[in-house]
Design a protein around this motif. Structure first.
Motif, short mmCIF file in Angstrom:
data_model
loop_
_atom_site.label_atom_id
_atom_site.label_comp_id
_atom_site.label_asym_id
_atom_site.label_seq_id
_atom_site.Cartn_x
_atom_site.Cartn_y
_atom_site.Cartn_z
N GLY A 104 0.82 -1.21 0.00
CA GLY A 104 0.00 0.00 0.00
C GLY A 104 0.85 1.26 0.00
O GLY A 104 0.57 2.22 -0.74
N THR A 105 1.89 1.26 0.82
CA THR A 105 2.79 2.41 0.86
C THR A 105 3.52 2.59 -0.46
O THR A 105 3.69 3.72 -0.94
CB THR A 105 3.81 2.25 2.00
OG1 THR A 105 3.12 2.02 3.23
CG2 THR A 105 4.68 3.48 2.13
N MET A 147 6.72 11.69 16.76
CA MET A 147 5.93 10.60 17.30
C MET A 147 4.66 11.08 17.99
O MET A 147 3.55 10.61 17.69
CB MET A 147 6.77 9.78 18.27
CG MET A 147 6.16 8.44 18.64
SD MET A 147 6.35 7.24 17.32
CE MET A 147 8.12 6.97 17.39
N VAL A 148 4.80 12.03 18.90
CA VAL A 148 3.65 12.48 19.70
C VAL A 148 2.61 13.22 18.84
O VAL A 148 1.42 12.88 18.89
CB VAL A 148 4.12 13.36 20.87
CG1 VAL A 148 2.92 13.96 21.61
CG2 VAL A 148 4.97 12.55 21.83
N PRO A 149 3.00 14.22 18.04
CA PRO A 149 1.97 14.88 17.22
C PRO A 149 1.28 13.93 16.25
O PRO A 149 0.07 14.06 16.02
CB PRO A 149 2.74 15.99 16.49
CG PRO A 149 4.16 15.63 16.62
CD PRO A 149 4.31 14.87 17.87
N MET A 150 2.02 12.99 15.67
CA MET A 150 1.38 12.03 14.77
C MET A 150 0.41 11.13 15.52
O MET A 150 -0.68 10.80 15.01
CB MET A 150 2.45 11.18 14.08
CG MET A 150 3.15 11.88 12.93
SD MET A 150 4.24 10.76 12.03
CE MET A 150 4.74 11.82 10.69
N ILE A 167 0.44 3.29 6.83
CA ILE A 167 0.66 3.71 5.45
C ILE A 167 0.81 5.22 5.36
O ILE A 167 1.73 5.74 4.70
CB ILE A 167 -0.50 3.21 4.56
CG1 ILE A 167 -0.47 1.68 4.45
CG2 ILE A 167 -0.42 3.83 3.17
CD1 ILE A 167 -1.63 1.10 3.69
N LEU A 168 -0.05 5.96 6.05
CA LEU A 168 0.04 7.42 6.03
C LEU A 168 1.35 7.90 6.64
O LEU A 168 1.98 8.83 6.12
CB LEU A 168 -1.16 8.02 6.77
CG LEU A 168 -2.52 7.90 6.09
CD1 LEU A 168 -3.62 8.43 7.01
CD2 LEU A 168 -2.54 8.64 4.77
N THR A 230 11.36 1.24 3.30
CA THR A 230 10.94 2.08 4.42
C THR A 230 9.83 1.43 5.22
O THR A 230 9.85 1.42 6.46
CB THR A 230 10.47 3.45 3.90
OG1 THR A 230 11.56 4.09 3.21
CG2 THR A 230 10.01 4.34 5.03
N ALA A 231 8.85 0.86 4.52
CA ALA A 231 7.72 0.24 5.22
C ALA A 231 8.06 -1.15 5.73
O ALA A 231 7.47 -1.60 6.72
CB ALA A 231 6.52 0.17 4.27
#
Length: 301
Positions: A104-105, A147-150, A167-168, A230-231
């Motif tokens: 998907g990525t 990490m935290v904001p995501m 994926i996002l 990456t994924a």
């Protein structure tokens, strides 16, 4: 009347007289340089292959402490670690989850990066330079800061513990780099091809998909392989955003062999080898396009 015979000797080539017979020809290395080059390449190959060979060797040891006594593995080597991982763990489930996220990525990331790179390469819209610089700046932030904001954003969107979340998140890492890569590759494709497509009645989208993308397959292969890597091997985001052990990816599932008081290193080694096999097969299939895409994409900026 006497005649005089003149003996003529062949003219000597000034180049031949000035170059020794044993001197190497232009474009050819001397024997010493060739031996030194091959020796360096052999050493570099051994350095690169040793960790892989060592990991495979440790995966054959039946005991979790065999890495402390490698000589024991020679007498007790077995494939039981692989059978245990495949039959008594959720490895196949982890593999399926990783394939969903990686494919998907890759598909979405390559499509977005290719269209973005093509737009910046061919069109001069307001702010196109700032757009590429924004993509570059996003790569400067470390994972710990994001990490935290995501997590907050994904929690508000109710995407925690879903494949869409990973994926996002992976797209935010892969797309900026791949957009720059594809932009450089599209710069090497002559603009006359676009003009010829428009003369034949193709729309901008038709020109892009029917003429440009087939020529950009090496660049697409590089972007796709980078996105998939990456994924495939990411751990931090997958550990944070995937809470259900049935949705773990391979990289996260590998951590299940390590607990606070124990570490089953023989199973970790076997799992690591199994994880590397699919991505190595993908690399083998696209390796020719990888070399072409990397070199061609760097000729223009």
């Amino acid at each position: 009347m006497s005649t005089q015979t003149l003996s003529t000797s062949p003219a000597l080539d000034p180049v031949e007289t000035s170059v020794p017979r044993n001197a190497p020809r232009r474009g050819r290395r001397s024997r010493g340089v060739s031996v030194a080059t091959h020796a360096v390449l052999v050493v570099a190959s051994l350095v690169a292959l040793f960790p892989i060979g060592w990991l495979v060797f440790l995966s054959l040891g039946p005991g979790k402490d065999d890495y402390l006594h490698p000589a024991r593995i020679l007498d007790t080597a077995t494939l039981s670690n692989y059978s245990f991982v495949l039959e008594h763990t959720n490895f196949l489930k982890w593999l399926g989850n990783t394939l969903i996220v990686s494919l998907g990525t890759t598909v979405i990331g390559v499509l977005v990066a290719a269209t973005s790179g093509y737009a910046v390469s061919r069109m001069r819209f307001p702010g196109y330079k700032k757009f590429m610089w924004v993509l570059l700046i996003t790569q400067m932030f470390p994972i710990a800061v994001l990490m935290v904001p995501m997590y907050v954003i994904l929690s508000d969107l109710r995407l925690i513990d879903t494949y869409a979340a990973l994926i996002l998140v992976y797209l935010t890492t892969a797309v900026p780099y791949c957009a720059w890569l594809m932009k450089g590759y599209f710069d090497t494709i002559p603009v006359e091809i676009d003009e010829a497509g428009r003369v034949d009645g193709l729309s901008p989208f038709g020109t892009f998909f029917r003429l440009i993308l087939p020529l950009a397959r090496p660049g697409l292969a590089v972007a796709g392989f980078y996105t998939m890597i990456t994924a495939w091997s990411e751990v931090a985001f997958a550990t944070t955003f995937m809470l259900d052990d049935q949705k773990y990816t391979l990289a996260v599932g590998l951590q299940s062999f390590v607990s606070e008081h124990d570490a089953q290193r023989q199973y970790m080694a076997a799992t690591a080898v199994l994880i590397a096999i699919p991505i190595s097969a993908v690399f083998y299939l696209v390796q020719k396009n990888l070399v072409t895409g990397l070199t061609a994409g760097g000729t223009k900026g």
